[in-house]
Design a protein around this motif. Structure first.
Motif, PDB file in Angstrom:
ATOM      1  N   ALA A 175     -15.206 -37.349  10.336  1.00 15.53           N
ATOM      2  CA  ALA A 175     -13.903 -36.868   9.887  1.00 15.53           C
ATOM      3  C   ALA A 175     -13.951 -35.404   9.472  1.00 15.53           C
ATOM      4  N   SER A 176     -15.046 -34.969   8.874  1.00 15.35           N
ATOM      5  CA  SER A 176     -15.143 -33.569   8.450  1.00 15.35           C
ATOM      6  C   SER A 176     -15.466 -32.652   9.628  1.00 15.35           C
ATOM      7  N   MET A 177     -16.412 -33.052  10.487  1.00 17.18           N
ATOM      8  CA  MET A 177     -16.794 -32.196  11.599  1.00 17.18           C
ATOM      9  C   MET A 177     -15.719 -32.125  12.673  1.00 17.18           C
ATOM     10  N   ALA A 178     -14.815 -33.080  12.697  1.00 18.39           N
ATOM     11  CA  ALA A 178     -13.664 -32.973  13.594  1.00 18.39           C
ATOM     12  C   ALA A 178     -12.842 -31.736  13.281  1.00 18.39           C
ATOM     13  N   HIS A 179     -12.944 -31.259  12.040  1.00 13.65           N
ATOM     14  CA  HIS A 179     -12.205 -30.079  11.604  1.00 13.65           C
ATOM     15  C   HIS A 179     -13.127 -28.908  11.266  1.00 13.65           C
ATOM     16  N   ALA A 180     -14.404 -29.005  11.701  1.00 13.23           N
ATOM     17  CA  ALA A 180     -15.389 -27.948  11.454  1.00 13.23           C
ATOM     18  C   ALA A 180     -15.529 -27.666   9.963  1.00 13.23           C
ATOM     19  N   LEU A 181     -15.531 -28.732   9.166  1.00  8.66           N
ATOM     20  CA  LEU A 181     -15.773 -28.637   7.730  1.00  8.66           C
ATOM     21  C   LEU A 181     -17.135 -29.241   7.436  1.00  8.66           C
ATOM     22  N   GLU A 182     -17.978 -28.512   6.722  1.00 11.78           N
ATOM     23  CA  GLU A 182     -19.268 -29.054   6.316  1.00 11.78           C
ATOM     24  C   GLU A 182     -19.132 -29.712   4.943  1.00 11.78           C
ATOM     25  N   VAL A 183     -19.505 -30.973   4.857  1.00 11.12           N
ATOM     26  CA  VAL A 183     -19.472 -31.706   3.588  1.00 11.12           C
ATOM     27  C   VAL A 183     -20.895 -31.955   3.128  1.00 11.12           C
ATOM     28  N   ARG A 184     -21.193 -31.561   1.897  1.00 10.09           N
ATOM     29  CA  ARG A 184     -22.518 -31.733   1.303  1.00 10.09           C
ATOM     30  C   ARG A 184     -22.442 -32.775   0.197  1.00 10.09           C
ATOM     31  N   GLN A 185     -23.447 -33.633   0.133  1.00 11.86           N
ATOM     32  CA  GLN A 185     -23.419 -34.800  -0.750  1.00 11.86           C
ATOM     33  C   GLN A 185     -24.624 -34.763  -1.704  1.00 11.86           C
ATOM     34  N   PRO A 186     -24.491 -34.096  -2.856  1.00  4.21           N
ATOM     35  CA  PRO A 186     -25.638 -33.899  -3.755  1.00  4.21           C
ATOM     36  C   PRO A 186     -26.310 -35.180  -4.225  1.00  4.21           C
ATOM     37  N   MET A 187     -25.553 -36.270  -4.382  1.00  6.98           N
ATOM     38  CA  MET A 187     -26.182 -37.505  -4.854  1.00  6.98           C
ATOM     39  C   MET A 187     -27.117 -38.106  -3.807  1.00  6.98           C
ATOM     40  N   LEU A 188     -27.025 -37.640  -2.565  1.00  2.00           N
ATOM     41  CA  LEU A 188     -27.877 -38.168  -1.504  1.00  2.00           C
ATOM     42  C   LEU A 188     -29.117 -37.314  -1.284  1.00  2.00           C
ATOM     43  N   ASP A 189     -29.383 -36.378  -2.175  1.00  3.30           N
ATOM     44  CA  ASP A 189     -30.689 -35.715  -2.193  1.00  3.30           C
ATOM     45  C   ASP A 189     -31.753 -36.812  -2.320  1.00  3.30           C
ATOM     46  N   HIS A 190     -32.765 -36.777  -1.465  1.00  2.00           N
ATOM     47  CA  HIS A 190     -33.723 -37.901  -1.449  1.00  2.00           C
ATOM     48  C   HIS A 190     -34.462 -38.050  -2.774  1.00  2.00           C
ATOM     49  N   ARG A 191     -34.580 -36.971  -3.550  1.00  3.82           N
ATOM     50  CA  ARG A 191     -35.231 -37.081  -4.858  1.00  3.82           C
ATOM     51  C   ARG A 191     -34.375 -37.909  -5.818  1.00  3.82           C
ATOM     52  N   VAL A 192     -33.060 -37.689  -5.769  1.00  3.08           N
ATOM     53  CA  VAL A 192     -32.137 -38.475  -6.594  1.00  3.08           C
ATOM     54  C   VAL A 192     -32.146 -39.932  -6.143  1.00  3.08           C
ATOM     55  N   VAL A 193     -32.140 -40.144  -4.831  1.00  3.55           N
ATOM     56  CA  VAL A 193     -32.126 -41.499  -4.278  1.00  3.55           C
ATOM     57  C   VAL A 193     -33.369 -42.274  -4.694  1.00  3.55           C
ATOM     58  N   GLU A 194     -34.527 -41.664  -4.539  1.00  2.00           N
ATOM     59  CA  GLU A 194     -35.774 -42.346  -4.880  1.00  2.00           C
ATOM     60  C   GLU A 194     -35.856 -42.645  -6.370  1.00  2.00           C
ATOM     61  N   PHE A 195     -35.410 -41.708  -7.191  1.00  2.00           N
ATOM     62  CA  PHE A 195     -35.448 -41.917  -8.638  1.00  2.00           C
ATOM     63  C   PHE A 195     -34.492 -43.033  -9.064  1.00  2.00           C
ATOM     64  N   ALA A 196     -33.245 -42.947  -8.607  1.00  2.00           N
ATOM     65  CA  ALA A 196     -32.244 -43.947  -9.009  1.00  2.00           C
ATOM     66  C   ALA A 196     -32.643 -45.344  -8.542  1.00  2.00           C
ATOM     67  N   SER A 197     -33.219 -45.437  -7.356  1.00  2.00           N
ATOM     68  CA  SER A 197     -33.589 -46.745  -6.808  1.00  2.00           C
ATOM     69  C   SER A 197     -34.763 -47.377  -7.541  1.00  2.00           C
ATOM     70  N   SER A 198     -35.562 -46.564  -8.204  1.00  2.00           N
ATOM     71  CA  SER A 198     -36.737 -47.087  -8.911  1.00  2.00           C
ATOM     72  C   SER A 198     -36.432 -47.514 -10.345  1.00  2.00           C
ATOM     73  N   LEU A 199     -35.209 -47.256 -10.817  1.00  2.00           N
ATOM     74  CA  LEU A 199     -34.877 -47.537 -12.214  1.00  2.00           C
ATOM     75  C   LEU A 199     -34.639 -49.023 -12.466  1.00  2.00           C
ATOM     76  N   PRO A 200     -35.019 -49.520 -13.631  1.00  2.00           N
ATOM     77  CA  PRO A 200     -34.635 -50.886 -14.014  1.00  2.00           C
ATOM     78  C   PRO A 200     -33.124 -51.015 -14.048  1.00  2.00           C
ATOM     79  N   VAL A 201     -32.623 -52.150 -13.624  1.00  2.00           N
ATOM     80  CA  VAL A 201     -31.191 -52.315 -13.471  1.00  2.00           C
ATOM     81  C   VAL A 201     -30.448 -52.147 -14.789  1.00  2.00           C
ATOM     82  N   GLY A 202     -31.087 -52.492 -15.908  1.00  2.00           N
ATOM     83  CA  GLY A 202     -30.416 -52.404 -17.205  1.00  2.00           C
ATOM     84  C   GLY A 202     -30.002 -51.008 -17.596  1.00  2.00           C
ATOM     85  N   LEU A 203     -30.620 -49.986 -16.986  1.00  2.00           N
ATOM     86  CA  LEU A 203     -30.221 -48.611 -17.285  1.00  2.00           C
ATOM     87  C   LEU A 203     -28.932 -48.221 -16.566  1.00  2.00           C
ATOM     88  N   LYS A 204     -28.588 -48.959 -15.514  1.00  2.00           N
ATOM     89  CA  LYS A 204     -27.427 -48.604 -14.699  1.00  2.00           C
ATOM     90  C   LYS A 204     -26.287 -49.601 -14.820  1.00  2.00           C
TER      91      LYS A 204
END
Length: 635
Positions: A508-537
């Protein structure tokens, strides 16, 4: 941000000449309207005396080093050639290291970093990259083609290999330009589409055409093709950590991720829906800029689907330069555009508001930040709560076997987006199933029993023995040993996120030549969040607890506690009003393209039940209509 395409062939009869390569790149001109590039070497010889031909094509949307960084791009002696779509956010750090190793750079862009890093590390280079990317690299010295995709699957790579020629591209349109590639439908893909509302990797709607899975790279060498995983993410890993430690680390990681994604030589802004995730990303971006960041939201005339008053509240709190767009979306008008741009059937109706938001935002900026990923990483979806509750109820007493539960399924449905009855139906229907199957129940569009009723006898005979559930179950098993909420969120991270959300945003974004950046999908954030005990989230009825703990002071507290709305459109209402003529003229027509696959009586029953408000089949009818229109456009 760009579009890439190309081919390698071992047989001159399968060669890609300059006019064909131009057609392949022109097919994705919308992804890169600023420039194009082509590189063809029709006669290369490997160490065994075999002839190879190679073609690489490129369309560019200029973001970094606007005046330079043209592609295809080579190394110092020209023995490597590369095309690259995306952004490498840590390229400056990598560049300093590479220059210290003696590499000479010709550009100031991020792409050249990949070429020189490959010279040093070979295919090990992909694990060093922080970014979203799709890469095509020809290594002349080893006579091999390498394709790579980022860890999360933000950027797509499609390919087809018949033993003599491999063709690839950012979109299926590139491959469809080559005769003999996109020709035969895969019946299993239709079954998968009606289950998930997308065709999951590694398959596509076409037989013989594949998607490279996220976090993988492909090698074609000496006529042999192999696919390898380079992301060493372990979903079973849980690290004990205190709440204070988790808060401190999350602040550090997400702030740095946003900082990376503010790098741009063109105008940049941020999507602002008024939900938790986009509000936090905008707040972190605003704190790192000297001038007010530009923010954009989209409003609809139906109150159930309009969050703009919340977006305005956040914008005022942060002091952003805010712009609200008002649209009255036309289903009949937009569906044709979606079908052309998405290439294969894609039924997530939130593609409609994403399309309009991208179109209008592009008039103001070239890059936009987005809050995608927050629900998957920090347990924000309602279905996680439903799954957690179902586990507790089954442990306490067999509520799923109580008399009268079946009556709930037969009650008339509601037209409201957040119907309590509709949610109750799904909940009780899922109670009898194992956890993974139960979770599929909250995700699937057509349950197995409805697909069985829908399919014609001839179509059933064409289907393979595999159940579409196997895709989700394979992903579910990767997080064995974790609690049920974490397993659901990691399953979404590895399936729903790349196949649905990232696909939706990319197209949907590239159809209009718009670049969308998704900071929460930085792999460092992903790996950290996925390793957390569920009670923190997650606790009881609430998710995203850690986000509030870490960033609650940045945005109004009310944003954390209001009802989640999602990003939707009035699908149910459309099929009783605006889209009703199209449904009767296409889905129910004698020449309907879906005719060979489905029982007409079953389709008529779905339409009738919806129009009489006996059941809300809005999302199912949307998927059927998308499939019908796609078949009319592409077959």
């Amino acid at each position: 941000m760009c579009g890439i395409t190309g081919a390698v062939w071992l047989d001159e009869r399968a060669a890609i000449d300059a006019p064909l390569l131009t057609r392949m790149t022109d097919a994705i001109m919308h992804r890169g309207p600023d420039d194009d590039g082509h590189w063809i070497d029709p006669r290369q010889v490997d160490g065994q005396g075999r002839n190879y031909g190679v073609a690489l094509g490129f369309r560019r949307l200029s973001i970094i080093d606007v005046a330079g960084a043209a592609q295809p791009m080579g190394n110092e002696d020209g023995s490597l050639q590369m095309v690259f779509n995306g952004e490498i956010y840590n390229y400056k750090t990598l560049r300093r290291r590479l220059e210290g190793n003696g590499h000479r750079f010709k550009t100031d862009g991020d792409g050249e970093t990949i070429v020189h890093l490959y010279e040093d590390l070979g295919t090990g280079c992909f694990a060093e990259l922080n970014g979203m990317f799709a890469i095509g690299l020809w290594d002349q010295r080893r006579s091999r083609l390498i394709l790579a995709r980022d860890r999360i699957g933000q950027k797509p790579v499609y390919y087809a290999f018949d033993g003599q020629r491999l063709v690839f591209g950012s979109e299926l349109k590139c491959l469809a330009a080559v005769e003999g590639v996109c020709e035969e439908l895969d019946p299993a893909a239709i079954d998968e589409f009606l289950t998930y509302q997308y065709v999951p990797y590694p398959g596509t709607i076409w037989k013989g055409v594949r998607k490279l899975p996220p976090g993988h790279y492909l090698v074609l060498e000496k006529g042999n093709l192999s696919v390898h995983k380079y992301w060493d993410f372990d979903p079973t890993l849980e690290r004990p950590v205190s709440r204070d430690q988790a808060v401190e680390r999350l602040r550090e990681l997400l702030t740095d991720s946003v900082r990376y994604r503010l790098q741009s030589d063109v105008p940049l802004g941020s999507f602002l829906s008024g939900g938790i995730d986009s509000s936090l990303i905008t707040a972190l971006a605003a704190a790192q800029r000297d001038e007010p960041i530009r923010t954009f939201s989209i409003g609809f005339p139906v109150a159930d689907f309009d969050e703009t008053e919340h977006a305005a509240k956040v914008a005022a709190h942060l002091g952003t330069d805010h712009q609200r767009f008002e649209v009255d979306p036309s289903g009949a008008e937009i569906i044709e555009k979606l079908v052309w741009h998405f290439d294969e059937p894609f039924g997530d109706s939130s593609a409609v508001p994403t399309w309009y938001l991208s179109e209008l935002t592009r008039r103001e900026v070239t890059v936009a930040l987005s809050g995608d990923g927050g629900d998957e990483l920090f347990a924000g979806y309602e279905r996680y709560r439903a799954l957690w509750l179902s586990v507790r109820l089954r442990r306490m007493f067999p509520i799923h076997r109580m008399p009268g539960i079946g009556l709930v399924q037969r009650l008339p449905d509601s037209n409201k987006q957040y119907s309590l009855l509709r949610r109750a139906k799904r909940f009780f229907e899922a109670l009898e199933q194992p956890e993974a199957r139960r979770y599929l129940n909250w995700l699937q569009i057509f349950p197995e029993r409805m697909r069985a009723d829908l399919y014609s006898d001839d179509f059933v005979q064409q289907l393979p023995g595999e159940d579409p559930f196997e895709f989700l179950d394979t992903v579910w098993q990767q997080s064995e040993g974790r609690d049920v909420v974490t397993r659901a969120s990691i399953t979404d991270l590895l399936s729903y996120l790349p196949c649905d959300l990232c696909t939706k945003v990319d197209v949907a974004s590239m159809a209009h030549a718009l670049e969308v950046r998704q900071p929460m999908l930085d792999h460092r954030v992903v790996e950290f969040a996925s390793s957390l005990p569920v009670g923190l989230k997650f606790r009881g009825k609430r998710g995203k607890l850690l986000l509030e703990d870490a960033f609650g002071e940045l945005i109004p507290r009310s944003i954390f506690h209001r009802r989640k709305m999602g990003f939707g459109i009035p699908i149910g209402k459309w099929f009783r009003e605006e889209l009703k003529p199209m449904v009767h003229d296409t889905l129910l027509a004698d020449n309907a393209k879906i005719g060979p696959f489905f029982n007409r009586e079953s389709v008529e029953r779905l339409v009738g039940q919806h129009e009489r408000m006996e059941n809300n089949h809005g999302y199912r009818l949307w998927n059927l209509l998308i499939l019908e229109q796609w078949l009319r456009r592409w077959t």
